[in-house]
Design an enzyme around this catalytic site. Structure first.
Site, PDB file in Angstrom:
ATOM      1  N   CYS A   1       0.850  -1.184   0.000  1.00  0.00           N
ATOM      2  CA  CYS A   1       0.000   0.000   0.000  1.00  0.00           C
ATOM      3  C   CYS A   1       0.891   1.240   0.000  1.00  0.00           C
ATOM      4  O   CYS A   1       1.856   1.308   0.769  1.00  0.00           O
ATOM      5  CB  CYS A   1      -0.908  -0.002   1.229  1.00  0.00           C
ATOM      6  SG  CYS A   1      -2.014   1.403   1.319  1.00  0.00           S
TER       7      CYS A   1
ATOM      8  N   HIS B   1      -9.007  -3.772  -2.261  1.00  0.00           N
ATOM      9  CA  HIS B   1      -8.062  -3.023  -1.421  1.00  0.00           C
ATOM     10  C   HIS B   1      -8.447  -1.541  -1.393  1.00  0.00           C
ATOM     11  O   HIS B   1      -8.533  -0.934  -0.322  1.00  0.00           O
ATOM     12  CB  HIS B   1      -6.636  -3.201  -1.975  1.00  0.00           C
ATOM     13  CG  HIS B   1      -5.586  -2.467  -1.216  1.00  0.00           C
ATOM     14  ND1 HIS B   1      -4.727  -3.103  -0.349  1.00  0.00           N
ATOM     15  CD2 HIS B   1      -5.253  -1.150  -1.187  1.00  0.00           C
ATOM     16  CE1 HIS B   1      -3.906  -2.190   0.172  1.00  0.00           C
ATOM     17  NE2 HIS B   1      -4.207  -1.002  -0.318  1.00  0.00           N
ATOM     18  N   GLU B   2      -8.710  -0.969  -2.565  1.00  0.00           N
ATOM     19  CA  GLU B   2      -9.064   0.451  -2.640  1.00  0.00           C
ATOM     20  C   GLU B   2     -10.451   0.711  -2.053  1.00  0.00           C
ATOM     21  O   GLU B   2     -10.666   1.717  -1.377  1.00  0.00           O
ATOM     22  CB  GLU B   2      -8.974   0.965  -4.080  1.00  0.00           C
ATOM     23  CG  GLU B   2      -7.596   0.858  -4.709  1.00  0.00           C
ATOM     24  CD  GLU B   2      -6.473   1.431  -3.867  1.00  0.00           C
ATOM     25  OE1 GLU B   2      -6.685   2.409  -3.130  1.00  0.00           O
ATOM     26  OE2 GLU B   2      -5.349   0.893  -3.929  1.00  0.00           O
TER      27      GLU B   2
ATOM     28  N   HIS C   1     -10.257   1.100   1.629  1.00  0.00           N
ATOM     29  CA  HIS C   1      -9.804   2.437   2.040  1.00  0.00           C
ATOM     30  C   HIS C   1     -10.987   3.390   2.218  1.00  0.00           C
ATOM     31  O   HIS C   1     -11.035   4.166   3.164  1.00  0.00           O
ATOM     32  CB  HIS C   1      -8.851   3.042   1.003  1.00  0.00           C
ATOM     33  CG  HIS C   1      -7.421   2.689   1.200  1.00  0.00           C
ATOM     34  ND1 HIS C   1      -6.711   3.022   2.329  1.00  0.00           N
ATOM     35  CD2 HIS C   1      -6.545   2.053   0.383  1.00  0.00           C
ATOM     36  CE1 HIS C   1      -5.462   2.593   2.203  1.00  0.00           C
ATOM     37  NE2 HIS C   1      -5.338   2.004   1.033  1.00  0.00           N
TER      38      HIS C   1
END
Length: 167
Positions: A89, A131-132, A135
């Protein structure tokens, strides 16, 4: 536009949904700026939380020509089958950990033209999207692994920083 690094509290914030009926920013310009920053740091994804922007938006891709902006992304379905793969990341330099994620996902988002898109993603694209997306919910990959796994990865990163600083 600057990258935010852990332990900045903004990385743990659930971001606000974008009102698609009255967008107050240039989607093309934002996409361009975010992709440039992502590529400058050798990334394949970058979320709005990583640049201090309180909007449900991320970009992903591998070049200035091959990338997507995802506005108000949603995960509609995911398989029960999972895959373990290494993740890094940009907000956690030099830290890499094995993260378990669904193997396939069905997603929906708005693109730079504010058109709704629906896609079936697998492999690297699914991993990057998840993953994004995390966030935007205030979740980092640190939250997806055990404390022990995290400590080992952080220790390796610290050793690398020390080694790099000496050379």
């Amino acid at each position: 536009m600057d990258l935010i690094y852990y332990p900045n509290e903004f990385l743990e914030k659930k971001l606000d949904t974008v009102d698609i009926t009255s967008v107050d920013f240039d989607t093309y310009d934002l996409q361009k700026q975010m992709v440039e920053l992502m590529l400058e740091h050798n990334g394949i994804g970058l979320s709005a939380s990583q640049v201090g922007l309180n909007k449900q938006i991320f970009v992903m891709g591998n070049s200035a020509e091959n990338n997507s902006i995802c506005i108000n992304p949603q995960i509609l379905q995911h398989t029960q089958d999972t895959v373990m793969d290494i993740e890094g990341c940009l907000s956690f330099p030099n830290i890499f950990v094995q993260v378990k994620r669904p193997k396939e996902i069905l997603v929906q988002y708005f693109d730079e033209n504010l058109e709704q898109k629906r896609q079936h993603l697998t492999g690297y694209s699914a991993k990057c999207f998840l993953h994004e997306y995390d966030h935007l919910q205030g979740i980092t990959f640190k939250d997806r692994v055990s404390i022990l796994k995290w400590k080992i990865a952080a220790k390796k990163a610290a050793k690398k920083r020390y080694s790099d600083a000496r050379h």
